[in-house]
Design an enzyme around this catalytic site. Structure first.
Site, PDB file in Angstrom:
ATOM      1  N   TYR A  81       0.843  -1.202   0.000  1.00  0.00           N
ATOM      2  CA  TYR A  81       0.000   0.000   0.000  1.00  0.00           C
ATOM      3  C   TYR A  81       0.872   1.242   0.000  1.00  0.00           C
ATOM      4  O   TYR A  81       1.936   1.269   0.620  1.00  0.00           O
ATOM      5  CB  TYR A  81      -0.877   0.051   1.244  1.00  0.00           C
ATOM      6  CG  TYR A  81      -2.039  -0.899   1.250  1.00  0.00           C
ATOM      7  CD1 TYR A  81      -3.278  -0.518   0.740  1.00  0.00           C
ATOM      8  CD2 TYR A  81      -1.927  -2.173   1.793  1.00  0.00           C
ATOM      9  CE1 TYR A  81      -4.358  -1.375   0.764  1.00  0.00           C
ATOM     10  CE2 TYR A  81      -3.012  -3.043   1.828  1.00  0.00           C
ATOM     11  CZ  TYR A  81      -4.222  -2.637   1.313  1.00  0.00           C
ATOM     12  OH  TYR A  81      -5.288  -3.490   1.349  1.00  0.00           O
ATOM     13  N   TYR A 114      -0.567  -9.827   0.839  1.00  0.00           N
ATOM     14  CA  TYR A 114       0.478  -9.252   1.689  1.00  0.00           C
ATOM     15  C   TYR A 114       0.419  -9.838   3.095  1.00  0.00           C
ATOM     16  O   TYR A 114      -0.630 -10.267   3.560  1.00  0.00           O
ATOM     17  CB  TYR A 114       0.397  -7.723   1.721  1.00  0.00           C
ATOM     18  CG  TYR A 114      -0.894  -7.151   2.238  1.00  0.00           C
ATOM     19  CD1 TYR A 114      -1.115  -6.973   3.600  1.00  0.00           C
ATOM     20  CD2 TYR A 114      -1.893  -6.746   1.353  1.00  0.00           C
ATOM     21  CE1 TYR A 114      -2.293  -6.439   4.065  1.00  0.00           C
ATOM     22  CE2 TYR A 114      -3.084  -6.217   1.816  1.00  0.00           C
ATOM     23  CZ  TYR A 114      -3.278  -6.064   3.168  1.00  0.00           C
ATOM     24  OH  TYR A 114      -4.452  -5.538   3.635  1.00  0.00           O
ATOM     25  N   ARG A 151      -2.914 -11.764   4.001  1.00  0.00           N
ATOM     26  CA  ARG A 151      -4.242 -11.406   3.512  1.00  0.00           C
ATOM     27  C   ARG A 151      -4.390 -11.862   2.065  1.00  0.00           C
ATOM     28  O   ARG A 151      -3.491 -11.655   1.250  1.00  0.00           O
ATOM     29  CB  ARG A 151      -4.452  -9.883   3.520  1.00  0.00           C
ATOM     30  CG  ARG A 151      -4.515  -9.173   4.836  1.00  0.00           C
ATOM     31  CD  ARG A 151      -5.731  -9.422   5.725  1.00  0.00           C
ATOM     32  NE  ARG A 151      -6.968  -9.882   5.131  1.00  0.00           N
ATOM     33  CZ  ARG A 151      -7.947  -9.104   4.641  1.00  0.00           C
ATOM     34  NH1 ARG A 151      -7.832  -7.809   4.662  1.00  0.00           N
ATOM     35  NH2 ARG A 151      -9.051  -9.643   4.168  1.00  0.00           N
ATOM     36  N   HIS A 205      -7.234  -8.412  -2.335  1.00  0.00           N
ATOM     37  CA  HIS A 205      -8.580  -7.840  -2.185  1.00  0.00           C
ATOM     38  C   HIS A 205      -8.587  -6.386  -2.602  1.00  0.00           C
ATOM     39  O   HIS A 205      -7.554  -5.718  -2.622  1.00  0.00           O
ATOM     40  CB  HIS A 205      -9.066  -7.980  -0.743  1.00  0.00           C
ATOM     41  CG  HIS A 205      -8.194  -7.269   0.249  1.00  0.00           C
ATOM     42  ND1 HIS A 205      -7.071  -7.838   0.804  1.00  0.00           N
ATOM     43  CD2 HIS A 205      -8.266  -6.022   0.771  1.00  0.00           C
ATOM     44  CE1 HIS A 205      -6.497  -6.981   1.631  1.00  0.00           C
ATOM     45  NE2 HIS A 205      -7.197  -5.865   1.615  1.00  0.00           N
ATOM     46  N   HIS A 214     -10.650  -2.862  -1.568  1.00  0.00           N
ATOM     47  CA  HIS A 214     -11.563  -2.243  -0.600  1.00  0.00           C
ATOM     48  C   HIS A 214     -12.606  -1.418  -1.341  1.00  0.00           C
ATOM     49  O   HIS A 214     -12.265  -0.657  -2.270  1.00  0.00           O
ATOM     50  CB  HIS A 214     -10.793  -1.305   0.335  1.00  0.00           C
ATOM     51  CG  HIS A 214      -9.821  -1.996   1.234  1.00  0.00           C
ATOM     52  ND1 HIS A 214     -10.159  -2.459   2.482  1.00  0.00           N
ATOM     53  CD2 HIS A 214      -8.505  -2.288   1.079  1.00  0.00           C
ATOM     54  CE1 HIS A 214      -9.103  -3.005   3.067  1.00  0.00           C
ATOM     55  NE2 HIS A 214      -8.077  -2.922   2.225  1.00  0.00           N
TER      56      HIS A 214
END
Lengths: 247, 231
Positions: A114, A153, A163, A166, A168
């Site tokens: 991110y 990640y 995780r 995905h 969001h």
């Protein structure tokens, strides 16, 4: 129409349904951050008032600015990764389209990193990818955006926790009561099965969060396509008449 | 004879598109990394043009792509500041949480199609929706106007209030609550406050500090746990 009648009509509140069987609990011990953050007392059920059934409707542009539907064109070059198209419908529980509503999008880059100073695991940043966008549903409730497939990640929930990939998604919907923040997962991702956040949603409802690969949404020679419909809380068809002293 | 390959699609499976699973899309946490995706500059300033609400300190400047507040002019009403801390079950302030507000204008009308009371004026300079991240000390803060009263169930009138949503890491669902004002007209008759056990009502009532800020701490868990609503 008499003044009294008009006042009565304006007071009829058509409530939204409460959460259905697919809602996760607030406390899900496998997702450790819920342990100190989930309220321990049950939420207090209140009747819907004007506060809960209203929302900022069409003000999204004024609040958030115009749509940003292509996350791959926000910088000088193209981001690394598999280009994807995500498209679908925003519907209510009666499968009626929810038009002119904003979907805000954010995600990691293809390497699973991110663009956030608190994300410091050793995967590369991509100077050509921020991973933020927003789209607005059309009159039929349709939306579509272009991005790259995010990577998985690691995170600190437990040893060797990862995780699943995905995206969001955040929706206001038509009312305060319909606010929804969720995550879209990809088919054939083995990490979904062992992810405590996805699995806070009981089966089979967890599968509502898994997009479908769709050859019809796929653009030849350009991008893989995924379908993901979003269903917001709906309202029952018949308004219940409230009792009034002057009635 | 060959297969019509172009007509093939992936095999259907139990997923988002399966009609037997149709229903509300389940909520998932907003996570810790929402700052570059959700709270825009001025999102927490409903009356001016400050950057309140955003956390540009958490990303490189070239990756802050969110909008800047589109406030068009000064709304009617008394300008107020509302703020507070957000705490977990150990009393730790939470610097990675997001708060949203929704409230009526000074005259008591919502800027929403659903509020069709034409006898109550709209304010062209006021939407009533705001969003802000907690700061490094776990404080949330909004500048807005003090809302008017809106009808409640039946013939009741609600006391002035602001609807709040709390989202964050560790919160699988949005938590909905309300802020009332300690000196609010009608607090004693408010139909929603009346449903709250008396000993817990204080968790919804903001008090004015000497500096003029209306302060309301939000406690997610434990002693003095804030009342959250099932909508």
């Amino acid at each position: 129409m008499s003044q009294v009648t008009s006042r009565l009509i304006s007071r009829v509140i058509l409530p939204y349904r409460r959460e259905d069987a697919g809602a996760p609990p607030s406390l899900h011990a496998d997702y450790r951050s819920t342990m100190l953050r989930a309220p321990r007392l049950a939420p207090l059920a209140i009747p819907a008032t004007l506060t809960e059934v209203t929302g900022p409707d069409h003000a999204w542009a004024r609040l958030m600015g115009p749509a940003m539907a292509d996350l791959t064109v926000q910088h000088r070059g193209e981001p690394q990764g598999q280009r994807i198209v995500v498209a679908g419908l925003v519907l209510d529980e009666q499968a009626r389209p929810v038009p002119d509503t904003v979907i805000e999008i954010w995600q990691a880059n293809a390497a699973g990193r991110y663009i956030h100073s608190r994300d410091d695991w050793p995967a590369p940043l991509d100077p050509n990818f921020t991973g933020v966008g927003r789209v607005i549903t059309d009159a039929e409730g349709r939306y579509r955006f272009v991005s790259i497939r995010p990577g998985a990640y690691p995170w600190g929930n437990h040893k060797n926790a990862w995780r699943p990939a995905h995206i969001h998604l955040s929706l206001l919907g038509p009312a305060f009561a319909t606010r929804l923040v969720t995550q879209m997962y990809f088919p054939d991702d083995p990490l979904i099965e062992i992810d405590p956040i996805a699995n806070a949603v009981p089966m089979p409802y967890r599968q509502r969060l898994v997009a479908r690969f769709d050859i019809g949404t796929t653009v030849p020679n350009w991008a893989l396509g995924y379908r993901f419909d979003i269903v917001l809380k709906g309202r029952d068809q018949t308004p219940f008449e409230e009792e009034h002293d002057d009635h | 004879m060959t297969t019509d390959l172009e007509a093939l699609n992936a095999a259907p499976r139990l997923d988002n598109q399966d009609p037997t699973l149709f229903g509300q899309t389940p909520s998932q946490t907003v996570g810790p990394f929402f700052h570059y995706g959700l709270p825009w500059k001025g999102g927490a300033d409903l009356v001016g043009r400050s950057d309140l609400g955003a956390r540009p300190d958490l990303m490189p400047p070239e990756h802050f792509l969110l909008a800047t507040s589109g406030v068009s002019g000064a709304p009617q009403g008394e300008v107020i500041e509302i703020a507070g801390g957000i705490y977990d079950g150990q009393g730790t302030p939470l610097n990675d949480v997001m708060v949203e507000i929704w409230h009526a204008n000074a005259a008591g009308r919502y800027a929403s199609d659903e509020d069709g009371r034409e006898e109550v004026p709209l304010d062209p300079h006021f939407v009533g929706f705001g969003r802000g991240a907690t700061d490094a000390n776990g404080i949330w803060r909004f500048r807005t106007i003090r809302p008017g009263r809106v009808p409640g169930p039946g013939n009741t009138l609600q006391a002035p209030h602001i609807a709040l949503s709390v989202l964050g890491r560790g919160l699988l669902k949005r938590l909905a609550t309300r802020l009332y004002f300690a000196d609010g007209e009608g607090n004693g008759d408010d139909p929603i406050l009346a449903l709250v056990p008396p000993e817990r009502r204080d968790t919804l009532i903001a008090r004015r500090r000497p500096d003029g800020v209306w302060w309301l701490d939000i406690v997610l868990q434990g002693e003095n746990e804030t009342v959250f609503f099932d909508l």
